[in-house]
Design an enzyme around this catalytic site. Structure first.
Site, PDB file in Angstrom:
ATOM      1  N   GLY C  11       0.847  -1.384   0.147  1.00 22.30           N
ATOM      2  CA  GLY C  11      -0.193  -0.038  -0.100  1.00 22.30           C
ATOM      3  C   GLY C  11       0.818   1.113  -0.085  1.00 22.30           C
ATOM      4  O   GLY C  11       1.917   1.245   0.717  1.00 22.30           O
ATOM      5  N   ARG C  72       0.890  -4.713  -5.141  1.00 25.28           N
ATOM      6  CA  ARG C  72       1.162  -5.856  -4.661  1.00 25.28           C
ATOM      7  C   ARG C  72       1.529  -6.904  -5.534  1.00 25.28           C
ATOM      8  O   ARG C  72       0.917  -6.872  -6.664  1.00 25.28           O
ATOM      9  CB  ARG C  72      -0.075  -6.305  -3.839  1.00 25.28           C
ATOM     10  CG  ARG C  72      -0.564  -5.440  -2.618  1.00 25.28           C
ATOM     11  CD  ARG C  72      -1.538  -6.012  -1.741  1.00 25.28           C
ATOM     12  NE  ARG C  72      -2.181  -4.614  -0.962  1.00 25.28           N
ATOM     13  CZ  ARG C  72      -1.253  -4.241   0.146  1.00 25.28           C
ATOM     14  NH1 ARG C  72      -0.357  -4.580   0.623  1.00 25.28           N
ATOM     15  NH2 ARG C  72      -1.902  -3.211   0.649  1.00 25.28           N
ATOM     16  N   ASP C 103       6.379  -5.426   6.138  1.00 23.33           N
ATOM     17  CA  ASP C 103       7.060  -6.474   6.397  1.00 23.33           C
ATOM     18  C   ASP C 103       6.826  -7.601   5.214  1.00 23.33           C
ATOM     19  O   ASP C 103       7.835  -8.262   5.004  1.00 23.33           O
ATOM     20  CB  ASP C 103       6.720  -7.179   7.866  1.00 23.33           C
ATOM     21  CG  ASP C 103       4.981  -7.684   8.045  1.00 23.33           C
ATOM     22  OD1 ASP C 103       4.322  -7.036   6.925  1.00 23.33           O
ATOM     23  OD2 ASP C 103       4.807  -8.320   8.880  1.00 23.33           O
ATOM     24  N   THR C 126       4.235   2.252   5.641  1.00 22.22           N
ATOM     25  CA  THR C 126       3.110   2.144   5.719  1.00 22.22           C
ATOM     26  C   THR C 126       2.128   2.601   6.877  1.00 22.22           C
ATOM     27  O   THR C 126       2.834   2.873   7.895  1.00 22.22           O
ATOM     28  CB  THR C 126       2.943   0.343   6.172  1.00 22.22           C
ATOM     29  OG1 THR C 126       1.709  -0.069   6.548  1.00 22.22           O
ATOM     30  CG2 THR C 126       3.829   0.002   7.131  1.00 22.22           C
ATOM     31  N   ASP C 128      -0.025   1.831   8.590  1.00 26.71           N
ATOM     32  CA  ASP C 128      -0.525   0.838   9.775  1.00 26.71           C
ATOM     33  C   ASP C 128       0.383   0.813  11.001  1.00 26.71           C
ATOM     34  O   ASP C 128      -0.052   0.565  12.029  1.00 26.71           O
ATOM     35  CB  ASP C 128      -0.801  -0.508   9.353  1.00 26.71           C
ATOM     36  CG  ASP C 128      -2.061  -0.755   8.422  1.00 26.71           C
ATOM     37  OD1 ASP C 128      -2.652   0.168   8.538  1.00 26.71           O
ATOM     38  OD2 ASP C 128      -1.974  -1.452   7.556  1.00 26.71           O
ATOM     39  N   ASP C 130       2.705  -1.290  11.735  1.00 30.65           N
ATOM     40  CA  ASP C 130       2.786  -2.557  12.184  1.00 30.65           C
ATOM     41  C   ASP C 130       4.010  -3.340  11.888  1.00 30.65           C
ATOM     42  O   ASP C 130       3.941  -4.474  11.780  1.00 30.65           O
ATOM     43  CB  ASP C 130       1.580  -3.239  11.628  1.00 30.65           C
ATOM     44  CG  ASP C 130       1.584  -3.307  10.285  1.00 30.65           C
ATOM     45  OD1 ASP C 130       2.270  -2.688   9.497  1.00 30.65           O
ATOM     46  OD2 ASP C 130       0.712  -3.930   9.645  1.00 30.65           O
ATOM     47  N   ARG C 172      -6.038  -3.447   9.362  1.00 25.88           N
ATOM     48  CA  ARG C 172      -6.727  -4.837   9.150  1.00 25.88           C
ATOM     49  C   ARG C 172      -6.240  -5.639  10.506  1.00 25.88           C
ATOM     50  O   ARG C 172      -7.088  -6.489  11.009  1.00 25.88           O
ATOM     51  CB  ARG C 172      -6.393  -5.484   8.129  1.00 25.88           C
ATOM     52  CG  ARG C 172      -7.477  -6.256   7.305  1.00 25.88           C
ATOM     53  CD  ARG C 172      -7.247  -6.705   5.895  1.00 25.88           C
ATOM     54  NE  ARG C 172      -7.710  -5.592   5.083  1.00 25.88           N
ATOM     55  CZ  ARG C 172      -8.890  -4.965   4.776  1.00 25.88           C
ATOM     56  NH1 ARG C 172     -10.009  -5.624   5.234  1.00 25.88           N
ATOM     57  NH2 ARG C 172      -9.300  -3.992   4.140  1.00 25.88           N
TER      58      ARG C 172
END
Lengths: 323, 323, 323, 323
Positions: C11, C72, C103, C126, C128, C130, C172
């Site tokens: 993303g 992706r 990751d 990213t 996120d 994460d 997510r």
């Protein structure tokens, strides 16, 4: 500890309201009352305060400025006035004090503790990010993002017209806002109070990039630069390069506006931890950010160590990435 | 009409890209090619242009500035240079020209038409909103909203500290930006080039509101005011009221930034209608806004009538609602 | 090391352009060429790239998204495809690769290194946040500030009408955006994928604050929550409290927009350091943020350690300060 | 006329506070007192009001929402309840009433006038811009600009990834927000409640632009579209084009936020003129915008004429310029 006071002092900074809110709600949770002194130390001396409960601090986290008002209070340099303030706090039934401000404000708080035995805790709230012992002061992130918006806007017109711009940002003794704005804004140059002779470097670097075809140049200048802010620096560089230029002075716009996430978060953690420290009996602490975390710092160290030095790595990065 | 040229001239204004996009896509629909001359009339004279098809103007509607570049081109005042430009257009196979700019730019376009028979259409693109024959020029709405953000930010710190602020906005000969910013920003006063003696009124009005308890005062000053912009006005008012103050100079930040809905809409309608007018054989028109709608206006009237007067009703409203 | 490649993968995230710019300009300074592969690993496999010099990355630092495109690329899970990519790099004369992504993207980079001997460096990009081994990934700060603006806007109408709102933010598998948005937005509650049974707590807490007179409630929900995002959570809470509510789904708006100062700064430092690491012969590293500083982290550790846990202290703070 | 009441009714809209401020300060100037009824007609019925003087409306012009609160008040459909409200106004010493809201709210005001002889004036305050007799209702400009920001953000990620987005904006019976957002946002398509069969057109147009190389497509959908809002429209178009897509639901974020210059200006003029009308003895009027100016409109005409039709020219423009 039954009742705590809180005040905002010095220049206002976005995020101060988030700190007040967090302090009040943490106090409520710990069974402690909270009052807010108005207009900084001036309100403390006069005993001018408002009761603050959970609802009184609702719907303020997103607001710039400070709901308590702030001021510079030169009379507080006088030990007698401080004694009077401590006395007033006793009359008000207030056992401890949270001060949100810069190092000047902390000096007053420490004197209050040392001379009158008042339990105090500090929260660094100043857009200048010039407080020792913390990586970020409340308001800094918002102020830089405000300056950054101005840079982005100038970039549009700079690219369209080939004009050169000088943007004066806040920072009388500290180049932190200027430096962060310059790196993040992709500025062609930056002039800060802490470094010397960088004007020559800026001119040289702009010459190089003009030769490569760069059309638009933005130079960020801290108000406190020895050359006299943007209106002092601009003619020197403009003349050396023989180019037309325009000056923008952002001034106090950088103090206002919706606080960023980061300022609200740092303020919220800080406000909660300041109350927890006082309730646990720890006094003379500041809640700073170190290693990316909120921690208790010795307030005396903050006051004694003066302003932190300019971030030399970032200054180098600003120069390397311009182009 | 097989091929049209378009250029942006004078100061850039947010929304110019939306106008270029609309013109190009309307031309495509009508089976006409379009080229964009670079850096205003300078590019026209040199024959410096780029081909513009539908994809070339994709993803620009949201960008400030102008993808074509702009400049002031004093040489274009010379009839011989204009003849050269008209000749260049013939070489480029370009049958007509859309000029986005202010009344100075339109003067050049009209001369090109009168002297060389070039079909021309104008689009008012200037943040100053000082073009006769249109209620809104492209860029005005964005510029005022940019200035308004600064006012809102100062308000936060003004309410917190009781400080007085002077904000200089653009408008060398026109107070339109200052006036709209003042009304929408709830300013305590406004100083514009078109009105005289308003400084006394501002001082009087601020005195009244201070007496009623108003804590924060923001005064909007057009750069072109006879008193010398904000740095000229501020000491006069500050001294009369014996209050500390700060000055903000927004400068070219008002030219940049994402255009507002309104500027994009007015620009899109205008770009489309300018092409339609030229393709239909109508020349010497400007697409202006009248009665809230986009209409064709006689370009000669625009050039001959000079700047529209200040909006007296709005000036009165600014004074009445301050407080 | 004569020529490096760079790509963005997964993303997109605001700040990626700042990282590309910093990498290119650092490479220039170190005498190394740089190429940008298009649309992530897909471009690498096909050898689709553009040359990137200092001017090619001018005027992009303020833009959201990525000028290189991203995608992706499931085919890259296939070792044969990776071998093909490594071969393509040799043909292109590219000695090392910088991958900006999450990751999953780093897993591909590490395999490329292990299987084909390609020197790789990672930059966590990213929204996120994460990625193991970094306190902040590029894009996170902007994404949370975007969500925060929505919260502030809802607050206006919530206070005016007493309505309850559910705001679904991205994440997510990670509640980081939701959690930071909730604390900074002063939300009445937050629901994240990593914690269970918090819906009951949210209901209970809202009941308490309603009893104290709180009029407006905003609940932040991570899209990945097991209850099914905001449209899943809203009816449960709405019914339990017997109150009307509305749902907002911010979706991909959080990926776009002007990057914040912080994202540009972290990206700029990271882009510079990634190039310096590769040029110095260090491979298999990620430039992460630890202790508030940019540092080299072992890329294998990043990939092996999976997602970092939710910030339990912040989750507690969100609950304590709601009210 | 000694004392006027003002209330906000229906959904809140940014700019309502500017209207309240202007009304109060104009009343002060004309020697008339003003009270604000809380939470719309509900407060009127209960006699719940606050006194409003010049200072009470300080520092609110920049705030979204309404300081008076608003609600829908179905009991006001009952003539007996209206009689009770008129009686309450007499008890409160209030001679006339300004109602800020949409046509439903005006219906109630008109009944109050016809049945009970209360002098009333209306101000169109609704983000939907669906009130007959005015070109712009207060809040519309802000709402569209809020939606536009979301479009711009999605554009960043759309260009980077080639993804297709559906954005649901407000407008249960009116496509005005959707249409203006689409034109100004450069959307690939727009779906509104007032037009039929446009989904087929949108699909066809996107196919054409995909063939020309357009990578990113944003489709704006009004919540009230017969196909069921964005979640209804997206699968139809997504399937027809065989492309992945994401949905964003902006919801009530469009009601909040700092009002734009235009909304504040229209609201300020309207608030002032509504008071002037009532004080001059004119009742049953609405202050609308016609021909780009604020004018008095017959309130009965507003109520009788229902919603204005969709702007067909703008709908055509949206389709022509997409690409």
């Amino acid at each position: 500890m039954k009742r705590l006071g809180i005040l905002t002092s010095g220049g206002d900074a976005p995020g101060m309201n988030a700190a007040i809110r967090a302090a009040v709600r943490t106090a409520t949770r710990l069974g402690v009352q909270m009052v807010g002194y108005l207009d900084g130390y001036c309100g403390l001396v006069r005993g001018a305060f408002v009761e603050l409960d959970d609802r009184a601090v609702g719907n303020i986290i997103q607001r710039g400025g400070t709901i308590l008002g702030t001021s510079r209070c030169p009379e507080f340099f006088d030990p007698e006035v401080r004694a009077q303030a401590a006395n007033q706090m006793k009359l008000d039934g207030v056992d401890g004090l949270i001060v949100i401000g810069g190092d000047g404000s902390f000096r007053g708080a420490l004197a209050l503790q040392d001379e009158c035995g008042v339990a105090v805790a500090g929260l660094p709230g100043t857009i200048d990010n010039d407080v020792w012992g913390t990586e970020e002061s409340i308001g800094f992130d918002t102020a830089v993002n405000t300056a950054l918006l101005a840079i982005d806007q100038l970039r549009d017109t700079g690219e369209s017209t080939g004009m050169m711009f000088f943007v004066e940002v806040m920072g009388r003794t500290s180049g932190a806002i200027a430096l962060h704005t310059a790196v993040a804004g992709g500025a062609a140059g930056v002039v800060v109070p802490e470094a010397h002779a960088e004007i020559g470097l800026v001119i040289e670097r702009i010459r190089e990039t003009m030769a490569k075809g760069k059309r638009s140049h933005i130079i960020v200048v801290a108000e406190g630069d020895e050359a006299g802010g943007a209106f002092g620096v601009a003619p020197i560089i403009g003349k050396a390069l023989d180019r037309p230029y325009r000056v923008v002075v952002l001034g106090h716009t950088q103090r206002g506006g919706r606080p960023t996430m980061r300022d609200r978060l740092v303020a919220s953690e800080g406000g909660a931890m300041a109350v927890e420290a006082l309730v646990a009996g720890r006094t003379g602490v500041m809640i700073g950010r170190q290693g990316g975390r909120s921690v208790e710092v010795n307030l005396r160290d903050v006051v004694n160590n003066g302003h932190p030095p300019v971030n030399a790595g970032l200054l180098r990065l600003a120069q390397q990435l311009s182009g």
